[in-house]
Scaffold this motif. Structure first.
Motif, PDB file in Angstrom:
ATOM      1  N   GLN A  55      -0.133 -38.922 -29.169  1.00  0.00           N
ATOM      2  CA  GLN A  55       0.267 -39.483 -27.777  1.00  0.00           C
ATOM      3  C   GLN A  55      -0.338 -38.974 -26.603  1.00  0.00           C
ATOM      4  O   GLN A  55       0.353 -39.010 -25.639  1.00  0.00           O
ATOM      5  N   ASN A  56      -1.393 -38.070 -26.839  1.00  0.00           N
ATOM      6  CA  ASN A  56      -2.028 -37.646 -25.710  1.00  0.00           C
ATOM      7  C   ASN A  56      -1.091 -36.449 -24.795  1.00  0.00           C
ATOM      8  O   ASN A  56      -1.411 -36.352 -23.698  1.00  0.00           O
ATOM      9  N   ARG A  57      -0.294 -35.836 -25.468  1.00  0.00           N
ATOM     10  CA  ARG A  57       0.692 -34.992 -24.860  1.00  0.00           C
ATOM     11  C   ARG A  57      -0.023 -33.478 -25.386  1.00  0.00           C
ATOM     12  O   ARG A  57      -0.516 -33.364 -26.238  1.00  0.00           O
ATOM     13  N   VAL A  58      -0.025 -32.730 -24.414  1.00  0.00           N
ATOM     14  CA  VAL A  58      -0.529 -31.506 -24.468  1.00  0.00           C
ATOM     15  C   VAL A  58       0.412 -30.456 -25.423  1.00  0.00           C
ATOM     16  O   VAL A  58       1.613 -30.364 -25.280  1.00  0.00           O
ATOM     17  N   VAL A  59      -0.073 -29.967 -26.506  1.00  0.00           N
ATOM     18  CA  VAL A  59       0.456 -29.264 -27.320  1.00  0.00           C
ATOM     19  C   VAL A  59       0.327 -27.610 -27.228  1.00  0.00           C
ATOM     20  O   VAL A  59       1.137 -26.970 -27.229  1.00  0.00           O
ATOM     21  N   SER A  60      -0.898 -27.425 -26.705  1.00  0.00           N
ATOM     22  CA  SER A  60      -1.432 -25.827 -26.474  1.00  0.00           C
ATOM     23  C   SER A  60      -2.504 -25.932 -25.417  1.00  0.00           C
ATOM     24  O   SER A  60      -3.389 -27.158 -25.354  1.00  0.00           O
ATOM     25  N   ALA A  61      -2.721 -24.933 -24.664  1.00  0.00           N
ATOM     26  CA  ALA A  61      -3.596 -24.689 -23.626  1.00  0.00           C
ATOM     27  C   ALA A  61      -4.123 -23.116 -23.626  1.00  0.00           C
ATOM     28  O   ALA A  61      -3.007 -22.445 -23.700  1.00  0.00           O
ATOM     29  N   SER A  62      -5.239 -22.867 -23.595  1.00  0.00           N
ATOM     30  CA  SER A  62      -5.565 -21.518 -23.160  1.00  0.00           C
ATOM     31  C   SER A  62      -7.097 -21.575 -22.506  1.00  0.00           C
ATOM     32  O   SER A  62      -7.713 -22.577 -22.531  1.00  0.00           O
ATOM     33  N   LYS A  63      -7.253 -20.260 -21.894  1.00  0.00           N
ATOM     34  CA  LYS A  63      -8.490 -19.964 -21.413  1.00  0.00           C
ATOM     35  C   LYS A  63      -9.217 -18.866 -21.881  1.00  0.00           C
ATOM     36  O   LYS A  63      -8.772 -18.073 -22.654  1.00  0.00           O
ATOM     37  N   GLY A  64     -10.457 -18.803 -21.808  1.00  0.00           N
ATOM     38  CA  GLY A  64     -11.341 -17.649 -22.262  1.00  0.00           C
ATOM     39  C   GLY A  64     -12.467 -17.585 -21.825  1.00  0.00           C
ATOM     40  O   GLY A  64     -13.106 -18.109 -20.688  1.00  0.00           O
ATOM     41  N   ASN A  65     -13.460 -16.572 -22.026  1.00  0.00           N
ATOM     42  CA  ASN A  65     -14.748 -16.206 -21.639  1.00  0.00           C
ATOM     43  C   ASN A  65     -15.771 -15.955 -22.983  1.00  0.00           C
ATOM     44  O   ASN A  65     -15.135 -15.442 -23.896  1.00  0.00           O
ATOM     45  N   MET A  66     -16.961 -16.383 -22.830  1.00  0.00           N
ATOM     46  CA  MET A  66     -17.773 -16.273 -23.813  1.00  0.00           C
ATOM     47  C   MET A  66     -18.992 -15.798 -23.332  1.00  0.00           C
ATOM     48  O   MET A  66     -19.680 -16.035 -22.303  1.00  0.00           O
ATOM     49  N   LYS A 171      -8.802 -36.410 -37.850  1.00  0.00           N
ATOM     50  CA  LYS A 171      -8.350 -37.772 -38.563  1.00  0.00           C
ATOM     51  C   LYS A 171      -6.935 -38.134 -38.185  1.00  0.00           C
ATOM     52  O   LYS A 171      -6.398 -39.267 -38.707  1.00  0.00           O
ATOM     53  N   THR A 172      -6.025 -37.277 -37.732  1.00  0.00           N
ATOM     54  CA  THR A 172      -4.817 -37.608 -37.333  1.00  0.00           C
ATOM     55  C   THR A 172      -4.614 -38.343 -35.752  1.00  0.00           C
ATOM     56  O   THR A 172      -3.594 -38.454 -35.323  1.00  0.00           O
ATOM     57  N   ASN A 173      -5.869 -38.373 -35.284  1.00  0.00           N
ATOM     58  CA  ASN A 173      -6.168 -38.823 -33.884  1.00  0.00           C
ATOM     59  C   ASN A 173      -5.494 -37.955 -32.925  1.00  0.00           C
ATOM     60  O   ASN A 173      -5.365 -38.188 -31.575  1.00  0.00           O
ATOM     61  N   SER A 174      -5.286 -36.444 -33.266  1.00  0.00           N
ATOM     62  CA  SER A 174      -5.125 -35.246 -32.270  1.00  0.00           C
ATOM     63  C   SER A 174      -6.476 -34.984 -31.735  1.00  0.00           C
ATOM     64  O   SER A 174      -7.531 -35.173 -32.372  1.00  0.00           O
ATOM     65  N   THR A 175      -6.485 -34.311 -30.612  1.00  0.00           N
ATOM     66  CA  THR A 175      -7.758 -34.236 -29.934  1.00  0.00           C
ATOM     67  C   THR A 175      -7.802 -32.618 -29.216  1.00  0.00           C
ATOM     68  O   THR A 175      -6.675 -32.105 -28.881  1.00  0.00           O
ATOM     69  N   ILE A 176      -8.924 -32.250 -29.243  1.00  0.00           N
ATOM     70  CA  ILE A 176      -9.055 -30.675 -29.117  1.00  0.00           C
ATOM     71  C   ILE A 176     -10.174 -30.871 -28.058  1.00  0.00           C
ATOM     72  O   ILE A 176     -11.223 -31.386 -28.117  1.00  0.00           O
ATOM     73  N   GLU A 177      -9.831 -30.590 -26.776  1.00  0.00           N
ATOM     74  CA  GLU A 177     -10.877 -30.784 -25.483  1.00  0.00           C
ATOM     75  C   GLU A 177     -11.369 -29.367 -25.042  1.00  0.00           C
ATOM     76  O   GLU A 177     -10.416 -28.305 -24.906  1.00  0.00           O
ATOM     77  N   ILE A 178     -12.474 -29.164 -24.702  1.00  0.00           N
ATOM     78  CA  ILE A 178     -12.892 -27.851 -24.162  1.00  0.00           C
ATOM     79  C   ILE A 178     -13.870 -28.183 -22.959  1.00  0.00           C
ATOM     80  O   ILE A 178     -14.739 -29.132 -23.010  1.00  0.00           O
ATOM     81  N   SER A 179     -13.732 -27.224 -21.863  1.00  0.00           N
ATOM     82  CA  SER A 179     -14.368 -27.609 -20.729  1.00  0.00           C
ATOM     83  C   SER A 179     -14.814 -26.172 -20.500  1.00  0.00           C
ATOM     84  O   SER A 179     -14.587 -25.040 -20.658  1.00  0.00           O
ATOM     85  N   PHE A 180     -16.474 -26.147 -20.029  1.00  0.00           N
ATOM     86  CA  PHE A 180     -17.030 -25.200 -19.482  1.00  0.00           C
ATOM     87  C   PHE A 180     -17.078 -24.999 -18.065  1.00  0.00           C
ATOM     88  O   PHE A 180     -17.510 -26.072 -17.287  1.00  0.00           O
TER      89      PHE A 180
END
Length: 209
Positions: A55-66, A171-180
């Motif tokens: 449903q496009n609801r945020v389940v988790s969010a985190s930040k990091g460095n690479m 395949k469950t239509n869940s989405t993982i988004e990553i921004s740089f």
């Protein structure tokens, strides 16, 4: 997936030109992006990662460095750390346990590094979805329907030729988004940065896979 969500984005190599060549425009965009990353002295980049449900609801969010140098990388995300010297990977939970494994080039997991530099898969259907605005939008669909995901969308900045954002739909239509953000291509790193030093963590539990 083999690892927890926090450590889901761990492995990957420099293989963007290996994509199937069914769209010259999209392939050229990807090749240019990969070439720019390969030519970098060292890469330092911040990223944010968000998981959304159907449903496009945020389940988790985190930040990091690479930090990246060739096939070596170090990721600090949410207190956990990942070290890779190109041969071995150390997944440190930030407390008292580290898991050690050899680099698996056929691993299906995704990582900030893999998304930024490319995937080691040859069987994608690739198309240029949009060239409007400041970014190219490139869609990648796996030809092998047994994959755990069904779509990857890359957003490649026209000015820098670097991936600025990506979205992976499973395949469950869940989405993982990553921004740089704040990508530096001229960083200098000592090779020791990419190796976990157990001496600095006395009493730590080391698990060899």
């Amino acid at each position: 997936m083999k690892r927890s969500l926090l450590l889901l984005f761990v492995s990957g190599l420099f293989f963007l030109p290996a994509f199937s060549q069914n769209n010259t425009s999209a392939e050229g965009i990807l090749d240019k992006s990969a070439a720019k990353v390969r030519s970098a002295k060292g890469i330092n980049v911040s990223f944010s990662l968000t998981q959304k449900d159907q449903q496009n609801r945020v389940v988790s969010a985190s930040k990091g460095n690479m930090k990246m140098k060739g096939d070596k990388y170090y990721i600090n995300q949410g207190g956990s750390e990942i070290y890779c010297n190109g041969i071995q990977i150390w997944n440190f939970d930030g407390q008292n346990e580290v898991t050690v494994a050899k680099v698996d080039k056929d691993d299906n997991d995704f990582s900030p590094q893999q998304i930024l530099t490319g995937f080691n898969k040859r069987d994608f259907d690739i198309k240029l979805v949009s060239s409007a605005g400041n970014s190219y939008q490139v869609g990648l669909t796996p030809l092998d329907k047994r994959q755990s995901f069904k779509q990857i969308t890359l957003y490649i900045n026209k000015s820098t030729s670097l991936v600025s954002r990506a979205a992976v739909v499973d395949k469950t239509n869940s989405t993982i988004e990553i921004s740089f953000n704040n990508i530096s291509l001229n960083a200098s790193f000592d090779d020791n940065l990419f190796v976990f030093d157990a001496k600095k963590h006395p009493g730590i539990d080391i698990i060899n896979n």
